[in-house]
Design a protein around this motif. Structure first.
Motif, PDB file in Angstrom:
ATOM      1  N   UNK A   1       5.816   3.333  10.191  1.00  0.00           N
ATOM      2  CA  UNK A   1       6.462   4.633  10.302  1.00  0.00           C
ATOM      3  C   UNK A   1       6.753   5.236   8.929  1.00  0.00           C
ATOM      4  N   UNK A   2       6.783   4.384   7.914  1.00  0.00           N
ATOM      5  CA  UNK A   2       7.013   4.852   6.548  1.00  0.00           C
ATOM      6  C   UNK A   2       5.750   5.439   5.920  1.00  0.00           C
ATOM      7  N   UNK A   3       4.635   5.327   6.612  1.00  0.00           N
ATOM      8  CA  UNK A   3       3.346   5.666   6.004  1.00  0.00           C
ATOM      9  C   UNK A   3       3.230   7.118   5.583  1.00  0.00           C
ATOM     10  N   UNK A   4       4.040   7.987   6.158  1.00  0.00           N
ATOM     11  CA  UNK A   4       3.963   9.394   5.777  1.00  0.00           C
ATOM     12  C   UNK A   4       4.578   9.654   4.405  1.00  0.00           C
ATOM     13  N   UNK A   5       5.332   8.692   3.880  1.00  0.00           N
ATOM     14  CA  UNK A   5       5.911   8.847   2.550  1.00  0.00           C
ATOM     15  C   UNK A   5       4.803   8.770   1.518  1.00  0.00           C
TER      16      UNK A   5
ATOM     17  N   UNK B   1      -6.528 -15.583   6.130  1.00  0.00           N
ATOM     18  CA  UNK B   1      -5.415 -14.664   5.892  1.00  0.00           C
ATOM     19  C   UNK B   1      -5.814 -13.533   4.934  1.00  0.00           C
ATOM     20  N   UNK B   2      -5.275 -12.363   5.169  1.00  0.00           N
ATOM     21  CA  UNK B   2      -5.289 -11.283   4.188  1.00  0.00           C
ATOM     22  C   UNK B   2      -3.892 -11.255   3.567  1.00  0.00           C
ATOM     23  N   UNK B   3      -3.852 -11.293   2.253  1.00  0.00           N
ATOM     24  CA  UNK B   3      -2.587 -11.451   1.513  1.00  0.00           C
ATOM     25  C   UNK B   3      -2.384 -10.251   0.600  1.00  0.00           C
ATOM     26  N   UNK B   4      -1.169  -9.727   0.580  1.00  0.00           N
ATOM     27  CA  UNK B   4      -0.844  -8.684  -0.404  1.00  0.00           C
ATOM     28  C   UNK B   4       0.271  -9.167  -1.319  1.00  0.00           C
ATOM     29  N   UNK B   5       0.426  -8.462  -2.434  1.00  0.00           N
ATOM     30  CA  UNK B   5       1.553  -8.744  -3.323  1.00  0.00           C
ATOM     31  C   UNK B   5       2.832  -8.240  -2.671  1.00  0.00           C
ATOM     32  N   UNK B   6       3.845  -9.070  -2.662  1.00  0.00           N
ATOM     33  CA  UNK B   6       5.113  -8.693  -2.036  1.00  0.00           C
ATOM     34  C   UNK B   6       5.722  -7.455  -2.672  1.00  0.00           C
ATOM     35  N   UNK B   7       5.466  -7.269  -3.969  1.00  0.00           N
ATOM     36  CA  UNK B   7       6.148  -6.186  -4.681  1.00  0.00           C
ATOM     37  C   UNK B   7       5.388  -4.861  -4.628  1.00  0.00           C
ATOM     38  N   UNK B   8       4.369  -4.744  -3.791  1.00  0.00           N
ATOM     39  CA  UNK B   8       3.750  -3.429  -3.604  1.00  0.00           C
ATOM     40  C   UNK B   8       4.787  -2.486  -2.997  1.00  0.00           C
ATOM     41  N   UNK B   9       4.705  -1.185  -3.293  1.00  0.00           N
ATOM     42  CA  UNK B   9       5.657  -0.231  -2.706  1.00  0.00           C
ATOM     43  C   UNK B   9       5.617  -0.270  -1.181  1.00  0.00           C
ATOM     44  N   UNK B  10       6.751  -0.163  -0.538  1.00  0.00           N
ATOM     45  CA  UNK B  10       6.820  -0.238   0.925  1.00  0.00           C
ATOM     46  C   UNK B  10       5.978   0.818   1.614  1.00  0.00           C
ATOM     47  N   UNK B  11       5.952   2.023   1.040  1.00  0.00           N
ATOM     48  CA  UNK B  11       5.167   3.072   1.696  1.00  0.00           C
ATOM     49  C   UNK B  11       3.675   2.726   1.669  1.00  0.00           C
TER      50      UNK B  11
ATOM     51  N   UNK C   1      -0.961  -0.459   8.600  1.00  0.00           N
ATOM     52  CA  UNK C   1      -1.417   0.388   9.703  1.00  0.00           C
ATOM     53  C   UNK C   1      -2.943   0.449   9.740  1.00  0.00           C
ATOM     54  N   UNK C   2      -3.559   0.512   8.558  1.00  0.00           N
ATOM     55  CA  UNK C   2      -5.029   0.532   8.525  1.00  0.00           C
ATOM     56  C   UNK C   2      -5.589  -0.727   9.174  1.00  0.00           C
ATOM     57  N   UNK C   3      -5.091  -1.896   8.768  1.00  0.00           N
ATOM     58  CA  UNK C   3      -5.648  -3.144   9.297  1.00  0.00           C
ATOM     59  C   UNK C   3      -5.391  -3.304  10.791  1.00  0.00           C
ATOM     60  N   UNK C   4      -4.201  -2.970  11.252  1.00  0.00           N
ATOM     61  CA  UNK C   4      -3.881  -3.189  12.655  1.00  0.00           C
ATOM     62  C   UNK C   4      -4.480  -2.136  13.591  1.00  0.00           C
ATOM     63  N   UNK C   5      -4.809  -0.990  13.050  1.00  0.00           N
ATOM     64  CA  UNK C   5      -5.401   0.057  13.900  1.00  0.00           C
ATOM     65  C   UNK C   5      -6.930   0.077  13.821  1.00  0.00           C
ATOM     66  N   UNK C   6      -7.488  -0.546  12.785  1.00  0.00           N
ATOM     67  CA  UNK C   6      -8.928  -0.471  12.544  1.00  0.00           C
ATOM     68  C   UNK C   6      -9.700  -1.168  13.667  1.00  0.00           C
ATOM     69  N   UNK C   7     -10.532  -0.392  14.336  1.00  0.00           N
ATOM     70  CA  UNK C   7     -11.277  -0.914  15.472  1.00  0.00           C
ATOM     71  C   UNK C   7     -10.509  -0.900  16.779  1.00  0.00           C
TER      72      UNK C   7
END
Length: 334
Positions: A13-17, A228-238, A245-251
């Motif tokens: 839901x934060x994706x619009x930021x 697993x797909x792993x991201x850095x924890x310190x990436x901005x929340x937005x 959202x991209x990964x969970x909605x893709x396909x």
């Protein structure tokens, strides 16, 4: 699983930021070196292009010669997100401020794969595990990257530790290579047998069917969780929200044409994927157990330690294993 999806959708839901340009101008996507960089780039390029379009900033591939390079890349913030195996993901979580957020799945929705020991299809003397464990034959063995789950950790425990065999002492020669290199070495009779996995066998069948036909399976492990797909924890929340959202909605979401396009891209990625599944660091708990089990078996077979010292170290490992069992009870579906 439902809780993970719900949490992720709340985050989405934060994706619009808008992403602040001064924080993240482009995303570096790291890849473990299961095969050549050229092959990986060709396989993953369509997925990265769609991801770039969805999150609104460039997504650049990051390739290095071994698994450790991707882990270190994330540690020093040269890699923002990456495709890992479970063992290398554990290292990224522990050493590089990484976090598992989704995992790969098959087109039918199942997730997971198997570690293998493989040999040339012409070999009549290598048909089962006991043949591999014969130290009198002077075999040449193709091992995997030390940070590989299926290429190293899983066979190290199930094949070698449980049978009290040290490959470096048992075999005439031990060489380490990525999954593709090991398969080709087996197909071309450059080693007697090698570690591998079902994903890369399928991948070789897609890319080099003639070589794949020269490889046969000797041993198969218990099921390993999907990559697993792993991201850095310190990436901005937005930004994390947009990525999730991209990964969970893709396909899954979009017009019929968009869903069909994404499914086609996924089917041609790696060994053939389906839509991603939600995950977390909890999927690494069995890998942590394996590491401890392997260390315990090694201790039990160590004749240099005194009985008291051995008992103390084994007791410490047992306590850690018990703690992992309790932790695992919180995540029965992982």
């Amino acid at each position: 699983m439902k809780r993970l999806i719900a949490a992720g959708l709340a985050l989405a839901a934060l994706a619009s930021t808008p992403v602040r340009a001064e924080e993240i101008k482009e995303l570096n996507f790291g890849f473990i070196s299961t095969e050549s960089s050229a092959n990986l780039a060709k396989s993953f390029e369509p997925l990265l292009k769609d991801m770039e379009k969805a999150i609104g900033i460039p997504v650049k591939p990051f390739f290095v010669g071994d698994y450790a390079g991707v882990i270190e890349g994330m540690r020093f913030k040269k890699v923002d997100i990456g495709w890992f195996g479970n063992k290398s993901a554990m290292e990224a979580v522990d050493r590089a401020n990484g976090e598992v957020f989704v995992k790969t799945a098959k087109p039918d929705g199942s997730s997971g794969y198997y570690a293998l020991i493989v040999t040339n299809a012409d070999r009549k003397d290598l048909n089962e595990l006991k043949d591999v464990l014969d130290c009198s034959k002077g075999f040449n063995f193709g091992n995997g990257d030390p940070n590989s789950t299926s290429g190293f950790l899983v066979p190290s425990y199930y094949v070698f530790a449980l049978n009290n065999v040290d490959p470096n002492k048992c075999y005439k020669r031990v060489v380490a290579g990525n999954h593709e290199a090991n398969l080709l070495s087996v197909a071309n009779k450059q080693v007697d047998f090698a570690t591998n996995n079902t994903e890369n066998i399928t991948r070789l069948q897609m890319t080099r069917p003639e070589e794949a036909a020269k490889v046969k399976e000797i041993w198969r492990s218990p099921l390993i969780a999907g990559d697993p797909i792993v991201w850095r924890k310190d990436l901005p929340n937005d930004l994390k929200a947009k990525i999730y959202y991209f990964f969970m909605s893709y396909g899954r979401l979009g017009t019929d044409e968009e869903v069909a396009h994404a499914r086609e891209v996924l089917a041609k990625t790696s060994d053939g994927w389906g839509p991603f599944l939600a995950s977390s660091d909890a999927q690494l708990l069995p890998i942590r157990q394996l590491e401890l089990f392997k260390a315990k078996v090694k201790l039990q077979n160590d004749d240099k330690l005194s009985a008291d010292e051995k008992a103390k170290k084994i007791s410490e490992i047992d306590a850690k294993l018990a703690a992992l069992v309790e932790e695992q009870k919180k995540f029965p579906a992982m």
